[in-house]
Design a protein around this motif. Structure first.
Motif, PDB file in Angstrom:
ATOM      1  N   ILE A  68      68.320  79.706 -10.128  1.00 25.16           N
ATOM      2  CA  ILE A  68      67.957  81.094 -10.465  1.00 25.16           C
ATOM      3  C   ILE A  68      68.981  81.662 -11.447  1.00 25.16           C
ATOM      4  N   THR A  69      68.486  82.214 -12.566  1.00 18.37           N
ATOM      5  CA  THR A  69      69.377  82.787 -13.589  1.00 18.37           C
ATOM      6  C   THR A  69      69.161  84.289 -13.794  1.00 18.37           C
ATOM      7  N   LYS A  70      68.119  84.843 -13.144  1.00 22.78           N
ATOM      8  CA  LYS A  70      67.860  86.280 -13.264  1.00 22.78           C
ATOM      9  C   LYS A  70      67.656  86.873 -11.870  1.00 22.78           C
ATOM     10  N   VAL A  71      68.330  87.964 -11.612  1.00 18.35           N
ATOM     11  CA  VAL A  71      68.153  88.666 -10.341  1.00 18.35           C
ATOM     12  C   VAL A  71      68.036  90.170 -10.618  1.00 18.35           C
ATOM     13  N   PRO A  72      67.336  90.906  -9.745  1.00 16.94           N
ATOM     14  CA  PRO A  72      66.796  90.512  -8.449  1.00 16.94           C
ATOM     15  C   PRO A  72      65.565  89.619  -8.561  1.00 16.94           C
ATOM     16  N   THR A  73      65.270  88.894  -7.494  1.00 21.99           N
ATOM     17  CA  THR A  73      64.080  88.063  -7.469  1.00 21.99           C
ATOM     18  C   THR A  73      63.670  87.815  -6.031  1.00 21.99           C
ATOM     19  N   ILE A  74      62.544  87.120  -5.867  1.00 21.46           N
ATOM     20  CA  ILE A  74      62.096  86.760  -4.528  1.00 21.46           C
ATOM     21  C   ILE A  74      61.730  85.287  -4.485  1.00 21.46           C
ATOM     22  N   ILE A  75      61.818  84.735  -3.289  1.00 23.19           N
ATOM     23  CA  ILE A  75      61.355  83.383  -2.996  1.00 23.19           C
ATOM     24  C   ILE A  75      60.266  83.547  -1.951  1.00 23.19           C
ATOM     25  N   ILE A  76      59.074  83.073  -2.245  1.00 26.47           N
ATOM     26  CA  ILE A  76      57.931  83.322  -1.366  1.00 26.47           C
ATOM     27  C   ILE A  76      57.223  82.026  -1.007  1.00 26.47           C
ATOM     28  N   ASN A 111      57.510  87.832   7.097  1.00 24.28           N
ATOM     29  CA  ASN A 111      58.843  87.608   7.657  1.00 24.28           C
ATOM     30  C   ASN A 111      59.818  87.637   6.488  1.00 24.28           C
ATOM     31  N   GLN A 112      60.608  88.683   6.404  1.00 24.11           N
ATOM     32  CA  GLN A 112      61.465  88.875   5.235  1.00 24.11           C
ATOM     33  C   GLN A 112      62.936  88.733   5.573  1.00 24.11           C
ATOM     34  N   GLN A 113      63.637  88.000   4.707  1.00 23.01           N
ATOM     35  CA  GLN A 113      65.089  87.890   4.792  1.00 23.01           C
ATOM     36  C   GLN A 113      65.683  88.501   3.525  1.00 23.01           C
ATOM     37  N   LYS A 114      66.710  89.312   3.696  1.00 20.13           N
ATOM     38  CA  LYS A 114      67.314  89.981   2.548  1.00 20.13           C
ATOM     39  C   LYS A 114      68.762  89.531   2.380  1.00 20.13           C
ATOM     40  N   GLU A 167      75.126  83.207   1.283  1.00 20.19           N
ATOM     41  CA  GLU A 167      73.776  82.655   1.368  1.00 20.19           C
ATOM     42  C   GLU A 167      73.055  82.830   0.028  1.00 20.19           C
ATOM     43  N   GLY A 168      73.312  83.976  -0.623  1.00 25.77           N
ATOM     44  CA  GLY A 168      72.706  84.215  -1.932  1.00 25.77           C
ATOM     45  C   GLY A 168      73.139  83.197  -2.953  1.00 25.77           C
ATOM     46  N   ILE A 228      62.054  85.769   0.834  1.00 30.55           N
ATOM     47  CA  ILE A 228      63.503  85.953   0.737  1.00 30.55           C
ATOM     48  C   ILE A 228      63.766  86.773  -0.512  1.00 30.55           C
ATOM     49  N   THR A 229      64.467  87.894  -0.375  1.00 36.70           N
ATOM     50  CA  THR A 229      64.804  88.701  -1.543  1.00 36.70           C
ATOM     51  C   THR A 229      66.295  88.565  -1.860  1.00 36.70           C
ATOM     52  N   LEU A 230      66.571  88.489  -3.155  1.00 33.83           N
ATOM     53  CA  LEU A 230      67.951  88.470  -3.645  1.00 33.83           C
ATOM     54  C   LEU A 230      68.151  89.743  -4.462  1.00 33.83           C
TER      55      LEU A 230
END
Length: 396
Positions: free
Chosen positions: A103-111, A83-86, A93-94, A55-57
């Motif tokens: 989460i306090t820093k973006v962009p980031t990913i959840i893997i 399988n990626q969700q953006k 959702e973000g 999941i990318t933010l």
């Protein structure tokens, strides 16, 4: 010199690519990403590609922020099933994900997924992120990034250069850093292209301007050019440390690069200082056509930020040439001399002992002809041409 996250990601990429290629699943050509040269092993039917859920933010309003999509791209290019969700960080959702994973820093990913199949990947995710159940969230993000606690983009650096337009020689002033001499007027672009340090702004003011005068007074600047670097450079710790060595950190957090390589303009005396004179003592007709091209010194010195304001050439057997050879006991030509002002160049002072020495009056003389492998010079004392030997290989 890169952030811990960039290094971690690179190692992760290599670890994944190596795993996939060894299994016969991945590619050795990653289409723009440096390929991993690993001997391919014929796969067995039981081997399957690792699977990942990502999941990318993203931060649409920060085009300079870290390209987080590159992570999934590299995995897919190397044969992993992803399988990626953006989502944007500000979407509904973000926002839920920001709260759920703190989460306090973006962009980031959840893997999540087959992380345990690649121990190096798992170890690096443990260092660069935080685990929530079977998922990892990358927390150590390379700048620039958006700090959600302050709602500010961190890591975009402001550069301000103050210069004296009447000092023509000052255009050769350079910033000594990591053994390089970076042109002061091109510092921002160089750091962006080579090290990925993003500039928010890059301004120039002449000393007599309102802005220039105010900054000179505010920071007690006595030499020009001077470069003011914003506090954001601290998101690149290695550079912040290097800048401290050639300047100062002010109360407002800004860095002032004061100790640039000469020449420079002294605001106290109102004079140009540090203008270097370069003198070449040539071999003239005494040297055969194969004698080394002494002008190679000019390019080599320029890389250290040593640029002469005046360059003079004399044959060793001319009246002035004889004066130089006698004064400094010069027995090998062609050679090079530099005026005492070169001592103000930090990069040169770091390496000068490898190529020559300073005389009592402060002039530098090039003497170590052995650094010129398989090159010829004229030995005045022996009255003959000598060729330096090829460097001896160091045993492994």
């Amino acid at each position: 010199l890169f952030s811990k996250f960039v290094i971690a990601m690179l190692v992760i990429v290599i670890a994944i690519a190596a795993f996939l290629v060894i299994q016969g699943i991945g590619k050795t050509n990653t289409g723009g990403i440096p390929s991993v040269q690993v001997t391919t092993i014929t796969p067995t039917p039981s081997i399957t590609a690792p699977k990942f859920e990502i999941i990318t933010l993203s931060v649409p309003e920060c085009p300079d922020c870290f390209a987080i999509d590159a992570f999934a791209y590299v995995l897919q290019e190397n044969g992993a099933k992803v399988n990626q969700q953006k989502f944007t960080y500000s979407s509904e959702e973000g926002k839920k994900l920001l709260k759920e994973f703190n989460i306090t820093k973006v962009p980031t990913i959840i893997i999540s997924g087959d992380i345990d199949k690649i121990p190096d990947l798992e170890a690096l995710l443990q260092k660069a992120g935080e685990k929530f159940g079977n998922q990892y969230v990358l927390k150590d993000i390379a700048p620039p990034y958006l700090d959600l606690t302050t709602n500010k983009v961190i890591g975009k650096v402001d550069y301000t250069t103050i210069y004296e337009p009447g000092c023509i020689a000052c255009k050769h002033s350079t910033v000594p850093i990591y053994g390089d001499a970076l042109n002061a007027s091109q510092l921002a672009e160089y750091l962006k292209q080579v090290y990925g340090i993003v500039a928010n702004s890059d301004k120039e003011f002449i000393a007599e301007s309102k802005e220039g005068s105010e900054l000179i007074k505010k920071y007690n600047i006595t030499m020009l050019p001077a470069i003011i670097v914003s506090q954001d450079i601290e998101t690149y710790p290695e550079f912040a440390t290097a800048f401290k060595k050639i300047g100062s950190v002010e109360k407002d957090g800004n860095y002032i690069l004061r100790n640039l390589n000469p020449p420079f303009y002294n605001l106290t005396s109102g004079k140009e200082e540090g203008k270097i004179t370069m003198v070449f003592i040539k071999a003239g007709s005494s040297c055969d056509p194969n004698c080394y091209d002494y002008t190679v010194h000019i390019g080599a010195l320029a890389k250290l930020g040593v640029v002469a304001s005046t360059t003079l050439y004399y044959d060793y057997d001319s009246l002035i040439g004889k004066n130089f050879t006698k004064t400094y006991n010069i027995t090998k030509v062609p050679t090079l001399l530099l005026s005492p002002e070169v001592r103000g160049n930090a990069a040169f002072m770091f390496v000068y002992k490898q190529i020559g020495e300073f005389e009592k009056d402060g002039w530098f003389v090039f003497r170590n002809f052995e650094v010129l492998e398989e090159s010829s010079y004229f030995n005045i004392a022996l009255n003959k041409t000598v060729t330096t030997p090829k460097a001896t290989a160091v045993p492994a």
